[in-house]
Structure formats: structure tokens, C-alpha cells
Design a protein around this motif. Structure first.
Motif, mmCIF file in Angstrom:
data_model
loop_
_atom_site.group_PDB
_atom_site.id
_atom_site.type_symbol
_atom_site.label_atom_id
_atom_site.label_comp_id
_atom_site.label_asym_id
_atom_site.label_seq_id
_atom_site.Cartn_x
_atom_site.Cartn_y
_atom_site.Cartn_z
ATOM 1 N N ILE A 93 0.331 -1.312 0.066
ATOM 2 C CA ILE A 93 -0.014 -0.512 0.081
ATOM 3 C C ILE A 93 0.536 1.320 0.468
ATOM 4 C CG2 ILE A 93 -1.651 0.858 0.964
ATOM 5 C CD1 ILE A 93 -2.853 -1.455 2.655
ATOM 6 N N GLY A 94 0.958 2.019 -1.074
ATOM 7 C CA GLY A 94 1.536 3.544 -1.468
ATOM 8 C C GLY A 94 3.734 2.995 -1.560
ATOM 9 N N ASN A 95 3.678 3.283 0.133
ATOM 10 C CA ASN A 95 5.169 2.948 0.191
ATOM 11 C C ASN A 95 5.662 1.746 0.936
ATOM 12 O OD1 ASN A 95 5.973 4.740 -1.104
ATOM 13 N ND2 ASN A 95 6.795 6.146 -0.093
ATOM 14 N N CYS A 96 4.878 2.048 1.847
ATOM 15 C CA CYS A 96 4.618 0.120 2.506
ATOM 16 C C CYS A 96 4.594 -0.735 1.585
ATOM 17 C CB CYS A 96 3.755 0.140 2.992
ATOM 18 S SG CYS A 96 3.318 -0.952 4.481
ATOM 19 N N HIS A 97 5.789 -1.944 2.147
ATOM 20 C CA HIS A 97 6.116 -2.687 1.600
ATOM 21 C C HIS A 97 5.958 -4.197 2.611
ATOM 22 C CE1 HIS A 97 6.685 -0.829 -2.689
ATOM 23 N NE2 HIS A 97 7.196 -0.579 -1.187
ATOM 24 N N PRO A 98 5.327 -5.014 2.488
ATOM 25 C CA PRO A 98 5.277 -6.191 4.049
ATOM 26 C C PRO A 98 6.712 -7.214 3.279
ATOM 27 C CG PRO A 98 3.873 -7.163 2.098
ATOM 28 C CD PRO A 98 4.131 -5.571 1.538
ATOM 29 N N THR A 99 6.729 -7.512 4.953
ATOM 30 C CA THR A 99 7.825 -8.744 5.001
ATOM 31 C C THR A 99 6.825 -9.925 4.927
ATOM 32 O OG1 THR A 99 8.069 -8.592 7.435
ATOM 33 C CG2 THR A 99 9.823 -7.206 6.125
ATOM 34 N N ARG A 100 6.987 -11.137 4.848
ATOM 35 C CA ARG A 100 7.002 -12.075 4.675
ATOM 36 C C ARG A 100 6.766 -12.958 6.247
ATOM 37 N NH1 ARG A 100 9.515 -16.895 0.848
ATOM 38 N NH2 ARG A 100 7.607 -17.992 1.730
ATOM 39 N N PRO A 101 5.538 -13.633 6.414
ATOM 40 C CA PRO A 101 5.659 -13.928 8.500
ATOM 41 C C PRO A 101 6.746 -15.112 8.615
ATOM 42 C CG PRO A 101 3.940 -15.220 6.785
ATOM 43 C CD PRO A 101 4.461 -14.250 5.625
ATOM 44 N N GLN A 102 7.688 -15.377 9.400
ATOM 45 C CA GLN A 102 8.095 -15.781 10.369
ATOM 46 C C GLN A 102 7.445 -16.635 10.985
ATOM 47 O OE1 GLN A 102 11.500 -16.016 9.878
ATOM 48 N NE2 GLN A 102 11.272 -14.814 8.430
ATOM 49 N N ARG A 103 7.574 -18.072 11.043
ATOM 50 C CA ARG A 103 6.919 -18.908 12.272
ATOM 51 C C ARG A 103 8.030 -19.590 13.603
ATOM 52 N NH1 ARG A 103 3.850 -24.752 10.068
ATOM 53 N NH2 ARG A 103 2.878 -25.229 12.147
ATOM 54 N N LEU A 104 7.456 -19.415 13.969
ATOM 55 C CA LEU A 104 8.026 -19.714 15.401
ATOM 56 C C LEU A 104 7.035 -20.610 16.310
ATOM 57 C CD1 LEU A 104 10.757 -20.469 17.131
ATOM 58 C CD2 LEU A 104 9.841 -17.916 17.948
ATOM 59 N N ALA A 105 7.103 -21.945 16.236
ATOM 60 C CA ALA A 105 6.511 -22.828 16.246
ATOM 61 C C ALA A 105 4.727 -22.828 16.470
ATOM 62 C CB ALA A 105 6.323 -22.689 18.132
ATOM 63 N N ASN A 106 4.134 -22.453 17.998
ATOM 64 C CA ASN A 106 2.772 -21.550 16.986
ATOM 65 C C ASN A 106 2.715 -20.344 16.760
ATOM 66 O OD1 ASN A 106 2.764 -21.044 19.319
ATOM 67 N ND2 ASN A 106 0.971 -21.812 20.074
ATOM 68 N N LYS A 107 3.638 -19.658 16.255
ATOM 69 C CA LYS A 107 3.376 -18.192 16.587
ATOM 70 C C LYS A 107 3.422 -17.476 14.667
ATOM 71 C CE LYS A 107 3.960 -16.688 20.813
ATOM 72 N NZ LYS A 107 4.952 -15.553 21.824
ATOM 73 N N TYR A 108 2.852 -16.773 13.610
ATOM 74 C CA TYR A 108 3.487 -16.154 12.944
ATOM 75 C C TYR A 108 4.115 -14.960 12.963
ATOM 76 C CZ TYR A 108 1.438 -20.816 11.693
ATOM 77 O OH TYR A 108 1.034 -21.269 10.834
ATOM 78 N N VAL A 109 4.744 -14.254 12.673
ATOM 79 C CA VAL A 109 5.087 -13.062 12.967
ATOM 80 C C VAL A 109 5.479 -11.887 11.751
ATOM 81 C CG1 VAL A 109 6.985 -11.299 14.498
ATOM 82 C CG2 VAL A 109 6.260 -13.564 15.449
ATOM 83 N N PHE A 110 4.456 -11.433 11.545
ATOM 84 C CA PHE A 110 5.187 -10.555 10.291
ATOM 85 C C PHE A 110 5.449 -9.035 11.104
ATOM 86 C CE2 PHE A 110 1.229 -12.684 9.669
ATOM 87 C CZ PHE A 110 1.083 -13.421 7.758
ATOM 88 N N ALA A 111 6.884 -9.046 10.888
ATOM 89 C CA ALA A 111 7.647 -7.623 11.436
ATOM 90 C C ALA A 111 7.282 -6.580 10.713
ATOM 91 C CB ALA A 111 8.981 -7.548 10.778
#
Length: 158
Positions: A93-111
Motif C-alpha cells: 500500500i503506497g510506500n508500505c512493502h510487507p515482509t513474509r511472516p516468520q513461523r516460530l512454533a505456534n506463532k506467526y510474526v509479520f515484522a
């Protein structure tokens, strides 16, 4: 109008906008690594209870405590797995470019995830196929905030 009243008025306007945006949005969401489509969490369709809390966070250098500005509960018949498709779908969205989610056990983290709130750090903790917690943290701008959704499946749909 003095600066205290002006700041309070601006804060009220922003809080009203955040509450409106939060009310419109609904949402969801082993080893360390990128989460691909086949690894997205899946949940059972049914009646789900959602508890959403929007909290303004302390700003650096401001001696003020976190404040809950919006709390809402809802129950509805849904398939949260379908909502996960949107949460995990990468789009800029505009200048926002997402990172891929990282998975650690049962957590998904989008930096970094591009969201209606702006650039967001999202953490989805999957407790089971019938429960998860999603935390969205916005740290940019004048009003850093945290949007938390606690979701639990409570019954079958009629």
C-alpha cells in the motif's frame, strides 16, 4: 485554545478514527522459517467469540500510561481460515512493502504488514483449531497503538 486543549481535541479526533477503523476490521490469523500458503493456520468453522481491544501506547518521553480506548465483543458464525487468506496475502500500500511472516512454533510474526492502520507488526498465536490471539502493533505516528483480538470457537453454526 491552549496547547493542552488543542492536543486533547486532536487526540479525540484520532481516537474516533481509530475506533471507527477497528470496528470495521475483523480478523485473524514447528520451526523458525517463512510461512507459505500451505502452512497458514486453519481453524474450524463455527460460532466464534471475538474480543477486540484497542489501546493507545506510551510515546517515548511521555509519562502517560497505556489507555484502552475501545473494547468490543462479538459472536458470529465464521470460518476464520478464510480470513487468514487475507491476513497472509502480501500486498503493498503506497510506500508500505510487507515482509513474509516468520513461523516460530505456534506463532506467526509479520515484522511488517501493510494494513488499514498503516505499517503494522502482527503476531498471531495459534492455540488450537478453535482459538487464537492476534496482536497488531503500530509504532509510527503520534499515537502508537496496539489492537488485540482474542478469538475462541464456542459452538457449531445453526
Amino acid at each position: 485554545m491552549n496547547s493542552h486543549h488543542a492536543a486533547a481535541s486532536m487526540r479525540s479526533t484520532i481516537i474516533a478514527r481509530l475506533v471507527a477503523a477497528g470496528a470495521v476490521a475483523g480478523g485473524l490469523v514447528s520451526t523458525l522459517g517463512h510461512a507459505d500458503a500451505q502452512e497458514w493456520p486453519t481453524f474450524r468453522k463455527g460460532i466464534w467469540h471475538f474480543e477486540r481491544t484497542l489501546e493507545l501506547n506510551e510515546k517515548a518521553g511521555v509519562v502517560d500510561q497505556n489507555r484502552v480506548v475501545f473494547k468490543n465483543e462479538a459472536r458470529r458464525c465464521v470460518d476464520p481460515s478464510e480470513s487468514m487468506k487475507e491476513t497472509f496475502r502480501p500486498f503493498s500500500i503506497g510506500n508500505c512493502h510487507p515482509t513474509r511472516p516468520q513461523r516460530l512454533a505456534n506463532k506467526y510474526v509479520f515484522a511488517l504488514r501493510c494494513d488499514y492502520m498503516g505499517p503494522v507488526k502482527t503476531t498471531i498465536e495459534v492455540l488450537s483449531d478453535a482459538a487464537y490471539t492476534e496482536i497488531n502493533e503500530v509504532k509510527v505516528g503520534d499515537f502508537p497503538r496496539t489492537d488485540t483480538v482474542v478469538a475462541r470457537r464456542i459452538a457449531e453454526c445453526p
